[in-house]
Enzyme design. Sequence first.
Site, PDB file in Angstrom:
ATOM      1  CG  HIS A 106      87.948 -54.572 -88.975  1.00 12.73           C
ATOM      2  ND1 HIS A 106      88.841 -53.621 -89.373  1.00 12.73           N
ATOM      3  CD2 HIS A 106      86.775 -54.234 -89.559  1.00 12.73           C
ATOM      4  CE1 HIS A 106      88.229 -52.746 -90.153  1.00 12.73           C
ATOM      5  NE2 HIS A 106      86.973 -53.096 -90.287  1.00 12.73           N
TER       6      HIS A 106
ATOM      7  CG  HIS B 147      91.211 -53.338 -94.163  1.00  9.96           C
ATOM      8  ND1 HIS B 147      91.433 -54.168 -93.099  1.00  9.96           N
ATOM      9  CD2 HIS B 147      90.982 -52.112 -93.636  1.00  9.96           C
ATOM     10  CE1 HIS B 147      91.337 -53.468 -91.968  1.00  9.96           C
ATOM     11  NE2 HIS B 147      91.067 -52.224 -92.269  1.00  9.96           N
TER      12      HIS B 147
ATOM     13  CD  GLU C  92      86.156 -46.259 -95.388  1.00  9.32           C
ATOM     14  OE1 GLU C  92      85.684 -46.593 -94.298  1.00  9.32           O
ATOM     15  OE2 GLU C  92      87.301 -45.834 -95.528  1.00  9.32           O
TER      16      GLU C  92
ATOM     17  CE  LYS D 217      89.036 -43.037 -94.264  1.00  9.33           C
ATOM     18  NZ  LYS D 217      88.357 -44.068 -93.494  1.00  9.33           N
TER      19      LYS D 217
ATOM     20  NE  ARG E  54      97.353 -42.203 -70.396  1.00 10.75           N
ATOM     21  CZ  ARG E  54      97.713 -41.467 -71.427  1.00 10.75           C
ATOM     22  NH1 ARG E  54      98.909 -40.971 -71.477  1.00 10.75           N
ATOM     23  NH2 ARG E  54      96.881 -41.209 -72.410  1.00 10.75           N
TER      24      ARG E  54
ATOM     25  CG  ASP F 108      93.352 -46.266 -92.766  1.00  6.34           C
ATOM     26  OD1 ASP F 108      93.594 -46.866 -91.699  1.00  6.34           O
ATOM     27  OD2 ASP F 108      92.246 -45.767 -93.040  1.00  6.34           O
TER      28      ASP F 108
HETATM   29  C1  BG6 Z   1      89.890 -49.259 -90.648  1.00  4.74           C
HETATM   30  C2  BG6 Z   1      90.457 -47.979 -91.221  1.00  4.74           C
HETATM   31  O1  BG6 Z   1      90.896 -50.217 -90.494  1.00  4.74           O
HETATM   32  O2  BG6 Z   1      88.892 -49.755 -91.540  1.00  4.74           O
HETATM   33  C3  BG6 Z   1      89.354 -46.960 -91.427  1.00  4.74           C
HETATM   34  O3  BG6 Z   1      91.435 -47.472 -90.325  1.00  4.74           O
HETATM   35  C4  BG6 Z   1      88.258 -47.534 -92.286  1.00  4.74           C
HETATM   36  O4  BG6 Z   1      89.872 -45.777 -92.014  1.00  4.74           O
HETATM   37  C5  BG6 Z   1      87.791 -48.879 -91.726  1.00  4.74           C
HETATM   38  O5  BG6 Z   1      87.188 -46.618 -92.304  1.00  4.74           O
HETATM   39  C6  BG6 Z   1      86.817 -49.557 -92.669  1.00  4.74           C
HETATM   40  O6  BG6 Z   1      86.272 -50.679 -92.039  1.00  4.74           O
HETATM   41  P1  BG6 Z   1      84.754 -51.060 -92.238  1.00  4.74           P
HETATM   42  O7  BG6 Z   1      84.590 -52.332 -91.481  1.00  4.74           O
HETATM   43  O8  BG6 Z   1      83.945 -49.915 -91.695  1.00  4.74           O
HETATM   44  O9  BG6 Z   1      84.564 -51.218 -93.698  1.00  4.74           O
END
Ligand code: BG6
Length: 512
Positions: free
Chosen positions: A201, A263, A239, A363, A58, A258
Amino acid sequence: MIDRPETEENAARPAPSCTLVLFGITGDLVHRLLMPALYNLARWKRLPVDFAIVGVSRSEISVEQLRNDLSQALQRYTAAKSEEAKLEAFEQNAWERVVHQLTYVSGHVDDPATYKTLLECLNKRKPDTGGNVLFYLAVAPQFFAPIVRRIGEAGLAREGQGAWRRIVIEKPFGRDLASAKALNRTTLQVFREDQIFRMDHFLGKETVQNILAFRFGNGLFEPLWNRDRIDHVQITVAETVGVERRGAFYDVTGALRDMVPNHLMQLFSMVAMEPPISFGADALRDKKQEVLMVVRPLLESAAADYAVRGQYEGGAVGGRAMQSYRKEPNVDPASRTETYAALRLEIDNWRWAGVPFYLRTGKAMRARSTEIAIRFKEAPLAIFCGTAVKQCVPNWLVLQIQPNEGISLQFGAKVPGPDLKLSAVKMGFLYKEYFNTSPSTGYETLIYDAMLGDATLFQRADNIEAGWRLIQPLLDAWADSQSILASYPAGSAGPCEAERLLARDGRAWRPT
Ligand code: BG6
């Protein structure tokens, strides 16, 4: 999957010619991860020879300004010297191969005019890129469906004369089972399944891809990988960070949504799946799907028996004070959103019946660690009768996903000396000691594979829905304002209630 170029010969395998259309080009994901990944691909000579990038957003900025912003961000990242650095020293030539390909379309993603301009842009690049287009949705999730619809209406998903059209959709793919199904429906009305690349990812991480190589590429482990030899499995994604600048997103999301259906489910299914017949996308995804289908269904009414959630209070992480979750910016001061989730899963099949899988993520935890820990059954003790050994040392096989990427095996060894005593010892493999890997974001493989059309490391529609289906009863249970929300100090190992989840089974979490 990319084998990193160590020789020139390896390096000469660029992806096929195409245009990459990046929706959300001015956003954080593009600056922090996607551009650095494209830059790494340029360094490894994996980018298409005929390549174009069209950014869409945008913002009313000029293409020069955009190039400038992206260049500055990249230089900041290449200058960063942390252990987790994702880039090597800045290489002007490689970056120019990326940034000079960039053009820009400014417009709202729900405005048909944006797609008209985009079409003109794509037509201009057609002679070079063969009409192949990879759309990449690096935007907030509420824009996924509108963009897909507009792409469809503008005829941009149509493939013609040997040219392909594909789409990469970032996480989160839905926020529950119903919305994930709806997004799948919308997407599948415009694209075929083999054109859709749903991103997780974690699958770009070498250590995650290695789970299958380790399991199926070694004669040693697979015969032990079952209920005869394994006592239980712990999967941890801890984390140290809090919610940082993502309070608004996180507060309506929470740790369960999340991290778990995506994951953690990837890690879980790769550890638990049966061997596929090949690493082909469907062979692999079929097996992942099968194991998700035989997880014993969770009951909404019994959530407290198999799951724990918690929220962090103020504390200190690594010596630095951290305020409580409720005081984070853009978080409701009375929020009941969990920042920690733990659950116990059971798989009803011949390989795993009776072997619990404990999953946890949080977290603001004491240490950052993503690991899969497999605890083997103990040896019988009778032979040690009359010795100082009162308990055998537990055998743990630990796949350390990050940081300190590697694999270790703990076993008992005799302590040297006249008495028979056992001590826990460890054999270990560390990636950094064996492989000369260059720093990367984890997105390189995924972008490259999408350009090649290899969906092995992406989620199929049914895989996504299976993850959500599994946790939906827990989402429903936790949506109840009466459901229990434990707390834990920032910088701790999580709530004590999570300890009880395992203590009830006579087990304990590994220290984080
Ligand atoms: C993301 C989450 O998909 O993955 C985040 O939304 C998280 O909250 C992150 O911190 C963790 O990914 P990585 O690669 O940093 O372990």
